[in-house]
Design an enzyme around this catalytic site. Structure first.
Site, PDB file in Angstrom:
ATOM      1  N   ASN A  11       0.864  -1.184   0.000  1.00 25.20           N
ATOM      2  CA  ASN A  11       0.000   0.000   0.000  1.00 25.20           C
ATOM      3  C   ASN A  11       0.899   1.232   0.000  1.00 25.20           C
ATOM      4  O   ASN A  11       1.498   1.556   1.025  1.00 25.20           O
ATOM      5  CB  ASN A  11      -0.889  -0.033   1.253  1.00 25.20           C
ATOM      6  CG  ASN A  11      -1.677   1.242   1.436  1.00 25.20           C
ATOM      7  OD1 ASN A  11      -1.795   2.064   0.525  1.00 25.20           O
ATOM      8  ND2 ASN A  11      -2.229   1.426   2.631  1.00 25.20           N
ATOM      9  N   LYS A  20       0.032   4.237  -0.217  1.00 22.74           N
ATOM     10  CA  LYS A  20      -0.647   5.406   0.372  1.00 22.74           C
ATOM     11  C   LYS A  20      -0.472   6.620  -0.546  1.00 22.74           C
ATOM     12  O   LYS A  20      -0.412   6.457  -1.757  1.00 22.74           O
ATOM     13  CB  LYS A  20      -0.132   5.672   1.793  1.00 22.74           C
ATOM     14  CG  LYS A  20      -0.082   4.412   2.647  1.00 22.74           C
ATOM     15  CD  LYS A  20       0.131   4.710   4.092  1.00 22.74           C
ATOM     16  CE  LYS A  20       0.329   3.414   4.831  1.00 22.74           C
ATOM     17  NZ  LYS A  20       0.186   3.540   6.266  1.00 22.74           N
ATOM     18  N   HIS A  51      -9.419   0.869   5.223  1.00 25.30           N
ATOM     19  CA  HIS A  51      -8.127   1.123   5.866  1.00 25.30           C
ATOM     20  C   HIS A  51      -8.345   2.075   7.041  1.00 25.30           C
ATOM     21  O   HIS A  51      -9.153   3.000   6.962  1.00 25.30           O
ATOM     22  CB  HIS A  51      -7.143   1.727   4.851  1.00 25.30           C
ATOM     23  CG  HIS A  51      -5.739   1.747   5.365  1.00 25.30           C
ATOM     24  ND1 HIS A  51      -5.303   2.686   6.274  1.00 25.30           N
ATOM     25  CD2 HIS A  51      -4.684   0.928   5.126  1.00 25.30           C
ATOM     26  CE1 HIS A  51      -4.026   2.434   6.560  1.00 25.30           C
ATOM     27  NE2 HIS A  51      -3.627   1.379   5.890  1.00 25.30           N
ATOM     28  N   GLU A  93      -6.728   4.492   8.090  1.00 24.88           N
ATOM     29  CA  GLU A  93      -6.511   5.914   7.797  1.00 24.88           C
ATOM     30  C   GLU A  93      -7.757   6.521   7.161  1.00 24.88           C
ATOM     31  O   GLU A  93      -8.027   7.709   7.325  1.00 24.88           O
ATOM     32  CB  GLU A  93      -5.264   6.084   6.908  1.00 24.88           C
ATOM     33  CG  GLU A  93      -3.991   5.855   7.727  1.00 24.88           C
ATOM     34  CD  GLU A  93      -2.792   5.412   6.918  1.00 24.88           C
ATOM     35  OE1 GLU A  93      -2.809   5.514   5.678  1.00 24.88           O
ATOM     36  OE2 GLU A  93      -1.810   4.957   7.546  1.00 24.88           O
ATOM     37  N   GLU A 106      -5.164  -5.182  10.836  1.00 28.05           N
ATOM     38  CA  GLU A 106      -4.158  -4.125  10.988  1.00 28.05           C
ATOM     39  C   GLU A 106      -4.405  -3.358  12.281  1.00 28.05           C
ATOM     40  O   GLU A 106      -5.226  -2.416  12.299  1.00 28.05           O
ATOM     41  CB  GLU A 106      -4.232  -3.150   9.816  1.00 28.05           C
ATOM     42  CG  GLU A 106      -3.978  -3.768   8.472  1.00 28.05           C
ATOM     43  CD  GLU A 106      -3.396  -2.747   7.500  1.00 28.05           C
ATOM     44  OE1 GLU A 106      -2.277  -2.966   7.032  1.00 28.05           O
ATOM     45  OE2 GLU A 106      -4.051  -1.729   7.237  1.00 28.05           O
ATOM     46  N   GLY A 142       2.640   2.113  10.706  1.00 25.52           N
ATOM     47  CA  GLY A 142       3.604   3.208  10.546  1.00 25.52           C
ATOM     48  C   GLY A 142       4.378   3.560  11.798  1.00 25.52           C
ATOM     49  O   GLY A 142       5.061   4.584  11.851  1.00 25.52           O
ATOM     50  N   SER A 194       3.556  -2.276  10.278  1.00 29.39           N
ATOM     51  CA  SER A 194       5.007  -2.293  10.500  1.00 29.39           C
ATOM     52  C   SER A 194       5.672  -3.615  10.120  1.00 29.39           C
ATOM     53  O   SER A 194       6.623  -4.050  10.785  1.00 29.39           O
ATOM     54  CB  SER A 194       5.353  -1.913  11.952  1.00 29.39           C
ATOM     55  OG  SER A 194       4.969  -0.572  12.204  1.00 29.39           O
TER      56      SER A 194
END
Ligand code: PEP
Length: 249
Positions: A11, A13, A96, A98, A166, A172, A211
């Site tokens: 991904n 992003k 996701h 985010e 996730e 991250g 991560s």
């Protein structure tokens, strides 16, 4: 292993320009068959078309990072699943964290996006995962269970969808859950799917994301119930992404 082959999806992003197409060339040169591992790259929407042309003769799939539930209409700035398919994508990430947090996407919207993806013939990578506060409060399993209930559409099959677990606090941050915690959550997700969809859902893959790096990939892929990975930051570095892919095979 629920899937016949692990899936490693990158991904990107909101990263990447036409300069990064050279990275895709390098990936393409290194991955000539999908015998051991399925590989996908989800670049920003601006690169999907060019990436798809470039990877047409390669086993590497191209995916979108999000889609709108409607096929077309007055939705400035949005991209439909049909448009992703038209640009050459064969899959799309939905839900996701985010998007759930920065765009207030709730489970019913994620479900509608997954259904839209199917309508357009796209395979779905559907993300779930708890926040740090939810884990600390002992609510990780119930949060993930409720996300699965609300966002996975009826009719999910191994051929139409993969779940990506996730944990939000691992994305991250360089921090990962213990392998025991990953195993426990993947087992929990498996049980939730089985309760709702029956034993046929045992073929639905469950990826881990958060991560994943070259140095921890082997340990993560060795965890019972992990069928591959959704990789963010490390997918932007070709060498490291290839290390992760090798670890999955
Ligand atoms: C992600 O964004 O899906 C992700 C897993 O990111 P990272 O690998 O950078 O934690």
């Amino acid at each position: 292993m629920a899937r016949s082959k692990p899936l490693v999806a990158g991904n990107w992003k909101m990263n990447g320009s036409k300069l990064n197409l050279a990275d895709l060339e390098a990936l393409k040169a290194a991955i000539r068959d999908s015998e051991g591992v399925e590989v996908a790259v989800c670049p920003p929407a601006t690169l999907i078309s060019r990436a798809s042309v470039m990877l047409a003769s390669s086993p590497i799939a191209v995916g979108g990072q999000d889609c709108h539930p409607q096929p077309s209409g007055a939705h400035t700035g949005d991209i439909s699943a049909e448009m992703l398919a038209d640009a050459g994508a064969s899959m799309v990430i939905v839900g996701h964290s985010e998007r759930r947090s920065a765009h207030n996407e709730d489970d019913s919207l994620v479900r509608a996006k997954a259904e839209a993806a199917w309508r357009a013939g796209l395979y779905v990578i559907l993300c779930v995962g708890e926040t740090e506060a939810e884990r600390r409060a002992g609510d990780a399993e119930s949060v993930v269970e409720s996300q699965l209930e609300g966002s996975v559409p009826d009719g999910a099959t191994p051929d139409s969808l993969v779940i990506a677990y996730e944990p939000v606090w691992a994305i991250g941050t360089g921090v990962t859950p213990t392998t025991d915690d990953i195993a426990a959550m993947h087992a929990h997700i498996r049980n939730c799917l089985r309760r709702r969809f029956g034993e046929e859902s045992d073929g639905i893959g469950i990826l881990y994301g958060g991560s994943v790096k070259g140095e921890n990939a082997s340990a993560i892929f060795a965890v019972d119930g992990v069928d591959g990975a959704l990789v963010g930051g490390a997918s932007l570095k070709v060498k490291e992404f290839l290390t992760i892919i090798s670890a999955a095979g």
